[in-house]
Design a protein around this motif. Structure first.
Motif, PDB file in Angstrom:
ATOM      1  N   THR A  59      60.906  14.684  38.188  1.00 29.26           N
ATOM      2  CA  THR A  59      61.199  13.896  36.982  1.00 29.26           C
ATOM      3  C   THR A  59      60.418  14.457  35.797  1.00 29.26           C
ATOM      4  O   THR A  59      59.338  15.052  35.965  1.00 29.26           O
ATOM      5  CB  THR A  59      60.797  12.424  37.165  1.00 29.26           C
ATOM      6  OG1 THR A  59      59.367  12.330  37.253  1.00 29.26           O
ATOM      7  CG2 THR A  59      61.440  11.824  38.408  1.00 29.26           C
ATOM      8  N   PRO A  60      60.947  14.247  34.580  1.00 32.86           N
ATOM      9  CA  PRO A  60      60.184  14.653  33.391  1.00 32.86           C
ATOM     10  C   PRO A  60      58.822  13.981  33.294  1.00 32.86           C
ATOM     11  O   PRO A  60      57.859  14.586  32.794  1.00 32.86           O
ATOM     12  CB  PRO A  60      61.102  14.249  32.239  1.00 32.86           C
ATOM     13  CG  PRO A  60      62.472  14.244  32.824  1.00 32.86           C
ATOM     14  CD  PRO A  60      62.289  13.768  34.232  1.00 32.86           C
ATOM     15  N   ASP A  61      58.710  12.745  33.782  1.00 40.19           N
ATOM     16  CA  ASP A  61      57.422  12.053  33.720  1.00 40.19           C
ATOM     17  C   ASP A  61      56.343  12.825  34.464  1.00 40.19           C
ATOM     18  O   ASP A  61      55.187  12.882  34.015  1.00 40.19           O
ATOM     19  CB  ASP A  61      57.547  10.639  34.294  1.00 40.19           C
ATOM     20  CG  ASP A  61      58.298   9.687  33.369  1.00 40.19           C
ATOM     21  OD1 ASP A  61      58.418  10.017  32.166  1.00 40.19           O
ATOM     22  OD2 ASP A  61      58.759   8.634  33.844  1.00 40.19           O
ATOM     23  N   GLU A  62      56.703  13.416  35.601  1.00 36.76           N
ATOM     24  CA  GLU A  62      55.736  14.222  36.347  1.00 36.76           C
ATOM     25  C   GLU A  62      55.251  15.394  35.499  1.00 36.76           C
ATOM     26  O   GLU A  62      54.078  15.781  35.563  1.00 36.76           O
ATOM     27  CB  GLU A  62      56.369  14.752  37.636  1.00 36.76           C
ATOM     28  CG  GLU A  62      56.704  13.699  38.666  1.00 36.76           C
ATOM     29  CD  GLU A  62      57.338  14.309  39.908  1.00 36.76           C
ATOM     30  OE1 GLU A  62      56.942  15.437  40.294  1.00 36.76           O
ATOM     31  OE2 GLU A  62      58.237  13.676  40.491  1.00 36.76           O
ATOM     32  N   LEU A  63      56.162  15.946  34.716  1.00 34.03           N
ATOM     33  CA  LEU A  63      55.799  17.071  33.850  1.00 34.03           C
ATOM     34  C   LEU A  63      54.867  16.619  32.741  1.00 34.03           C
ATOM     35  O   LEU A  63      53.833  17.250  32.477  1.00 34.03           O
ATOM     36  CB  LEU A  63      57.074  17.675  33.261  1.00 34.03           C
ATOM     37  CG  LEU A  63      56.950  19.037  32.576  1.00 34.03           C
ATOM     38  CD1 LEU A  63      56.696  20.129  33.596  1.00 34.03           C
ATOM     39  CD2 LEU A  63      58.214  19.343  31.780  1.00 34.03           C
ATOM     40  N   PHE A  64      55.221  15.519  32.081  1.00 28.63           N
ATOM     41  CA  PHE A  64      54.427  15.052  30.949  1.00 28.63           C
ATOM     42  C   PHE A  64      53.047  14.554  31.382  1.00 28.63           C
ATOM     43  O   PHE A  64      52.107  14.543  30.573  1.00 28.63           O
ATOM     44  CB  PHE A  64      55.177  13.963  30.184  1.00 28.63           C
ATOM     45  CG  PHE A  64      56.439  14.451  29.525  1.00 28.63           C
ATOM     46  CD1 PHE A  64      56.458  15.636  28.819  1.00 28.63           C
ATOM     47  CD2 PHE A  64      57.622  13.721  29.610  1.00 28.63           C
ATOM     48  CE1 PHE A  64      57.597  16.098  28.201  1.00 28.63           C
ATOM     49  CE2 PHE A  64      58.790  14.165  28.998  1.00 28.63           C
ATOM     50  CZ  PHE A  64      58.779  15.363  28.292  1.00 28.63           C
ATOM     51  N   GLU A  65      52.900  14.162  32.646  1.00 31.54           N
ATOM     52  CA  GLU A  65      51.594  13.724  33.128  1.00 31.54           C
ATOM     53  C   GLU A  65      50.576  14.862  33.105  1.00 31.54           C
ATOM     54  O   GLU A  65      49.365  14.606  33.069  1.00 31.54           O
ATOM     55  CB  GLU A  65      51.722  13.158  34.554  1.00 31.54           C
ATOM     56  CG  GLU A  65      52.346  11.771  34.605  1.00 31.54           C
ATOM     57  CD  GLU A  65      52.636  11.321  36.026  1.00 31.54           C
ATOM     58  OE1 GLU A  65      52.295  12.091  36.972  1.00 31.54           O
ATOM     59  OE2 GLU A  65      53.199  10.228  36.201  1.00 31.54           O
ATOM     60  N   ARG A  66      51.021  16.091  33.165  1.00 29.13           N
ATOM     61  CA  ARG A  66      50.109  17.237  33.072  1.00 29.13           C
ATOM     62  C   ARG A  66      50.485  18.113  31.872  1.00 29.13           C
ATOM     63  O   ARG A  66      50.511  19.332  31.952  1.00 29.13           O
ATOM     64  CB  ARG A  66      50.093  18.026  34.371  1.00 29.13           C
ATOM     65  CG  ARG A  66      51.427  18.408  34.945  1.00 29.13           C
ATOM     66  CD  ARG A  66      51.232  19.088  36.303  1.00 29.13           C
ATOM     67  NE  ARG A  66      52.494  19.539  36.849  1.00 29.13           N
ATOM     68  CZ  ARG A  66      53.072  20.684  36.492  1.00 29.13           C
ATOM     69  NH1 ARG A  66      52.529  21.469  35.589  1.00 29.13           N
ATOM     70  NH2 ARG A  66      54.223  21.040  37.052  1.00 29.13           N
ATOM     71  N   ALA A  67      50.742  17.448  30.756  1.00 29.06           N
ATOM     72  CA  ALA A  67      51.123  18.157  29.535  1.00 29.06           C
ATOM     73  C   ALA A  67      50.059  19.155  29.101  1.00 29.06           C
ATOM     74  O   ALA A  67      50.366  20.201  28.523  1.00 29.06           O
ATOM     75  CB  ALA A  67      51.387  17.156  28.410  1.00 29.06           C
ATOM     76  N   GLY A  68      48.800  18.845  29.410  1.00 27.77           N
ATOM     77  CA  GLY A  68      47.727  19.742  29.009  1.00 27.77           C
ATOM     78  C   GLY A  68      47.751  21.081  29.710  1.00 27.77           C
ATOM     79  O   GLY A  68      47.065  22.025  29.280  1.00 27.77           O
ATOM     80  N   GLU A  69      48.532  21.201  30.787  1.00 28.35           N
ATOM     81  CA  GLU A  69      48.637  22.463  31.521  1.00 28.35           C
ATOM     82  C   GLU A  69      49.775  23.337  31.015  1.00 28.35           C
ATOM     83  O   GLU A  69      49.988  24.438  31.530  1.00 28.35           O
ATOM     84  CB  GLU A  69      48.851  22.187  33.013  1.00 28.35           C
ATOM     85  CG  GLU A  69      47.755  21.370  33.648  1.00 28.35           C
ATOM     86  CD  GLU A  69      48.083  21.020  35.092  1.00 28.35           C
ATOM     87  OE1 GLU A  69      48.980  21.664  35.676  1.00 28.35           O
ATOM     88  OE2 GLU A  69      47.442  20.101  35.634  1.00 28.35           O
ATOM     89  N   ALA A  92      53.704  14.260  22.951  1.00 23.84           N
ATOM     90  CA  ALA A  92      52.647  14.808  23.807  1.00 23.84           C
ATOM     91  C   ALA A  92      51.980  16.020  23.184  1.00 23.84           C
ATOM     92  O   ALA A  92      51.058  16.599  23.764  1.00 23.84           O
ATOM     93  CB  ALA A  92      53.229  15.180  25.171  1.00 23.84           C
ATOM     94  N   GLY A  93      52.450  16.406  21.995  1.00 24.98           N
ATOM     95  CA  GLY A  93      51.849  17.522  21.279  1.00 24.98           C
ATOM     96  C   GLY A  93      52.311  18.886  21.738  1.00 24.98           C
ATOM     97  O   GLY A  93      51.634  19.888  21.472  1.00 24.98           O
TER      98      GLY A  93
END
Length: 357
Positions: A59-69, A92-93
């Motif tokens: 899911t996209p949410d899984e991606l956005f949870e580690r946006a800093g990576e 998310a910047g």
């Protein structure tokens, strides 16, 4: 970040994600495909097989949870998801690439552009057909003045698909943003505006011809540009005999070009840019012809060597823009201008009127 590859998260691994975006990202110096987002188990396995080092998220949410990576998000999911996913990524910047059409309306595109400006991050739209071989060749002819003053631009993106394939692209639900007007129309209108500038009037015909089809599959647009050029644009899935991809008529000469750029077919067949073979190169038999007074079919005019197509140039430009060393190759505001025309075309076809912009 200058010497480190930008880590890319790709949302969607259907046709757009697997055929266009993933191979082009992987082929671009300075980019690395870090994560693919798809909930489909078969597509997850396909992504792992094609890119063994890639991470997979459901899911996209899984991606956005580690946006800093991550350093860049690419949205290649169904049209109706473009705006919410782009909004989430920008908040998310993260810099964002969105497949065309960026949204269903020009207003939404401008809102996304404003959000990107507010957050100080890149928002770019994937309009790969600005890097088609025939389009690059025509741009050079225009820059050289080979046609004189252009009077009429005819552009066709035609197919023969007498049976609907189904899926969201052919859905009649307005929320899906399907139909050829917004699919192939996004390409031909963007090309016309890129070549000839702002549009002042739009007339359109949008027809549903095939049994079982739910949305337009045979569409025509007539555009009047502010500089006086007239663009006649055809997008169709019901064309039994395909016309020229371009016919451009000017005060000095005309240019006629048949056939589609070979890059999509190459990507579908598994070919990849930068693997040794010449990329985007076309056979001489398909070169267009430039001349006046006689049909190219009967040998009139002079063959014009087709410049190589260059889809990889888009992502190279995106990488430079993210690093701050080059301009955004396709802005959201440019996409909004295209959507202004598409919305006017939809109104024109519905109400049988010419729409002034």
């Amino acid at each position: 970040m200058t010497g480190t590859p930008l880590r890319v998260g790709l949302i969607g691994y259907g046709l757009a994600g697997s055929v266009f975006h993933a191979p082009l990202i992987a082929a671009t110096d300075g980019l690395v495909l870090d994560t693919v987002v798809t909930s489909n188990p078969e597509r997850q396995e396909q992504a792992r097989a094609e890119f063994p080092d890639v991470r997979v998220a459901a899911t996209p949410d899984e991606l956005f949870e580690r946006a800093g990576e991550l350093d860049l998000i690419v949205i290649a999911s169904p049209n109706k998801t473009h705006v919410p996913l782009a909004t989430a990524a920008l908040k998310a910047g993260l810099p964002v690439v969105v497949d065309k059409p960026i949204s269903g309306t020009a207003a939404e595109a401008r809102e996304l552009a404003a959000l990107a400006d507010e957050r100080g991050v890149l928002l770019s739209v994937f309009q790969n057909r600005r890097w088609d071989n025939d389009f690059l060749t025509l741009r050079k002819l225009l820059a050289d003045g080979a046609l004189g003053d252009v009077w009429r631009f005819e552009s066709r993106f035609e197919r023969w698909r007498p049976q609907p394939k189904g899926g969201w692209r052919e859905s009649g639900d307005p929320a899906e943003i399907g139909g050829l007007l917004y699919d192939l129309g996004s390409h031909v209108v963007d090309q016309a505006i890129t070549l000839f500038g702002p549009v002042t009037e739009v007339y359109a015909e949008a027809v549903v011809r095939r049994d079982g089809a739910e949305t337009d599959d045979d569409t025509f647009l007539a555009l009047t540009h502010a500089n006086g050029v007239r663009s006649h644009l055809y997008v169709s899935a019901t064309t039994a005999q395909l016309g020229p991809r371009f016919r451009v008529l000017g005060s000095r000469a005309g240019f006629v070009k048949y056939g589609l750029d070979p890059q999509e077919a190459a990507l579908r067949d598994g070919a990849r840019p930068g693997t040794g073979a010449a990329w985007g190169v076309e056979e001489e038999s398909l070169w267009g012809r430039l001349g006046a007074g006689e049909s190219p079919v009967t040998g009139g005019g002079t063959a014009v060597e087709t410049l190589p197509g260059d889809y990889p140039a888009y992502y190279a430009a995106v990488a430079a823009a993210v690093r701050g060393t080059g301009p955004n190759p396709v802005t959201a505001l440019e996409a909004a201008e295209t959507l202004d025309v598409l919305e006017a075309a939809r109104r024109s076809a519905r109400d049988k009127v010419t729409v002034t912009l």
